[in-house]
Design a protein around this motif. Structure first.
Motif, PDB file in Angstrom:
ATOM      1  N   ALA A   1       0.830  -1.202   0.000  1.00  0.00           N
ATOM      2  CA  ALA A   1       0.000   0.000   0.000  1.00  0.00           C
ATOM      3  C   ALA A   1       0.865   1.252   0.000  1.00  0.00           C
ATOM      4  O   ALA A   1       0.549   2.247  -0.670  1.00  0.00           O
ATOM      5  CB  ALA A   1      -0.922  -0.009   1.218  1.00  0.00           C
ATOM      6  N   ALA A   2       1.969   1.225   0.742  1.00  0.00           N
ATOM      7  CA  ALA A   2       2.868   2.385   0.773  1.00  0.00           C
ATOM      8  C   ALA A   2       3.511   2.614  -0.588  1.00  0.00           C
ATOM      9  O   ALA A   2       3.653   3.754  -1.034  1.00  0.00           O
ATOM     10  CB  ALA A   2       3.942   2.182   1.841  1.00  0.00           C
ATOM     11  N   ARG A   3       3.880   1.527  -1.269  1.00  0.00           N
ATOM     12  CA  ARG A   3       4.479   1.678  -2.600  1.00  0.00           C
ATOM     13  C   ARG A   3       3.474   2.233  -3.596  1.00  0.00           C
ATOM     14  O   ARG A   3       3.819   3.075  -4.445  1.00  0.00           O
ATOM     15  CB  ARG A   3       5.018   0.323  -3.083  1.00  0.00           C
ATOM     16  N   ARG A   4       2.222   1.772  -3.506  1.00  0.00           N
ATOM     17  CA  ARG A   4       1.200   2.317  -4.405  1.00  0.00           C
ATOM     18  C   ARG A   4       0.973   3.791  -4.145  1.00  0.00           C
ATOM     19  O   ARG A   4       0.784   4.571  -5.074  1.00  0.00           O
ATOM     20  CB  ARG A   4      -0.116   1.540  -4.222  1.00  0.00           C
ATOM     21  N   GLY A   5       1.014   4.184  -2.878  1.00  0.00           N
ATOM     22  CA  GLY A   5       0.839   5.595  -2.549  1.00  0.00           C
ATOM     23  C   GLY A   5       1.975   6.442  -3.069  1.00  0.00           C
ATOM     24  O   GLY A   5       1.765   7.579  -3.522  1.00  0.00           O
ATOM     25  N   ASN A   6       3.182   5.904  -3.039  1.00  0.00           N
ATOM     26  CA  ASN A   6       4.339   6.669  -3.525  1.00  0.00           C
ATOM     27  C   ASN A   6       4.336   6.813  -5.037  1.00  0.00           C
ATOM     28  O   ASN A   6       4.914   7.755  -5.572  1.00  0.00           O
ATOM     29  CB  ASN A   6       5.638   5.988  -3.078  1.00  0.00           C
ATOM     30  N   ARG A   7       3.675   5.878  -5.745  1.00  0.00           N
ATOM     31  CA  ARG A   7       3.660   5.953  -7.206  1.00  0.00           C
ATOM     32  C   ARG A   7       2.631   6.939  -7.732  1.00  0.00           C
ATOM     33  O   ARG A   7       2.665   7.303  -8.904  1.00  0.00           O
ATOM     34  CB  ARG A   7       3.385   4.563  -7.786  1.00  0.00           C
ATOM     35  N   GLN A   8       1.684   7.400  -6.905  1.00  0.00           N
ATOM     36  CA  GLN A   8       0.677   8.352  -7.375  1.00  0.00           C
ATOM     37  C   GLN A   8       1.323   9.714  -7.599  1.00  0.00           C
ATOM     38  O   GLN A   8       1.993  10.242  -6.715  1.00  0.00           O
ATOM     39  CB  GLN A   8      -0.444   8.473  -6.329  1.00  0.00           C
TER      40      GLN A   8
END
Length: 341
Positions: free
Chosen positions: A315-322
């Protein structure tokens, strides 16, 4: 649980294990913990073939009995030095495991499990009926304690505790090296898919047999330590109850993890001892607790926690990719008359 990650966590656990004899109220607690460590060594081996290779071996307790009886027969009947008999215990267990593996690993899934359960029962019958070799139901009496290593003797309960702890540390380190190596990746590839592993060029039969042999080797050495600890052996050590206890330890801790089987192998004996006052009725309490644990922690304590951490990291990686809104982006012009539409 987070504090137990990495080398710091392992060092902390080792320090607690070393300090345990200093805080244990009496030798009974040391004896229970020593036996728990022996079962933990055997459970590490079972976790290799089950958790990492995907084959449930229900004869694991039988191979632990082979190791125990090898040491007992050699030392009691043939006066072989303890440490030579100890080494041969692992060798004999792995040799028998190689033969059994060549036959049983041609089967898959529950067929393999049923076949190994039959092998475990055969081992039990051989120990019980082959009186000229195993002493049958009379059992082996007078097994010596581990021989001294230089000036260090193992006659006392604390000394035996530290000896078993040393073997547990060595066994855990070797298992870590195995599962993090290319060989360990091959085991996990076989667990995930036979077809995919074969497409990657992995020899399925050789990989499964190697995993099986290493697994029962752990059981054999654990059995030899058990024989040197209790100093008496009977056919009951080969019963399937012991295997199911190790399976239970894996389920509680988490299969396919390194710390999970260790945690389960220590927790299960202590919970069992705590409920000892209930005698035959303690399973009425322990059974529902285990069912609730499987329902709410299907991957075990450690496995469930690791999955939770993996979800948080994803979830943290997905948030960083936005993409973040840029301050230099020009405002979009509104066509004239659009606000009257």
């Amino acid at each position: 649980m987070k504090a137990l990650q990495g080398k710091t966590g392992w060092i902390l656990l080792l320090a607690l294990a070393i300090a345990f004899p200093l805080i244990a109220p009496n030798s009974y607690y040391l004896t229970v913990m020593t036996l728990a460590f022996i079962y933990a060594i055997a459970t590490l081996g079972l976790n290799l073939i089950t958790g990492y290779t995907g084959q449930l071996n229900l004869a694991h307790g039988g191979f632990m009995a082979i190791g125990a009886y090898t040491l007992g027969i050699l030392t009691v009947d043939h006066q072989v030095p303890f440490w030579l008999a100890f080494a041969l215990s692992g060798v004999v267990s792995m040799a028998v495991g190689y033969v059994v593996g060549l036959v049983s690993l041609r089967l898959k899934g529950h067929y393999f499990s049923i076949f190994t359960m039959c092998i475990g029962y055969i081992i039990y019958l051989l120990i019980e009926k082959w009186e000229s070799l195993t002493h049958g139901t009379v059992g082996l009496i007078g097994i010596p304690v581990p021989a001294a290593i230089g000036p260090v003797t193992f006659d006392s309960v604390p000394a035996q505790y530290y000896l078993v702890l040393a073997f547990l540390v060595i066994g855990t380190f070797l298992m870590h090296r195995i599962v993090t190596s290319l060989l360990g990746r091959s085991f996990m590839a076989v667990r995930n898919s036979d077809a995919l592993a074969e497409a990657l060029g992995i020899n399925l039969m050789r990989t499964k047999v190697l995993s099986f042999v290493l697994s029962v080797g752990y059981a054999g050495f654990a059995g030899a330590l058990y024989a040197g600890q209790v100093r008496f052996l009977g056919p009951d050590i080969a019963r399937t109850d012991l295997t199911f206890d190790m399976v239970m330890a894996m389920l509680v801790g988490g299969t396919g993890t390194l710390f999970g089987p260790l945690l389960g192998a220590v927790l299960v004996p202590w919970v069992t001892q705590t409920l000892q006052f209930l005698q035959d009725y303690r399973m009425l309490v322990f059974g529902p607790v285990l069912i609730l644990l499987i329902i709410f922690f299907p991957d075990g304590i450690v496995g469930s926690w690791l999955k939770k951490q993996a979800r948080k990291a994803a979830a943290a990686r997905r948030g960083n990719r936005q993409p973040a809104p840029s301050a230099t982006t020009a405002p979009v012009a509104t066509p004239a008359g659009a606000d009257r539409a």
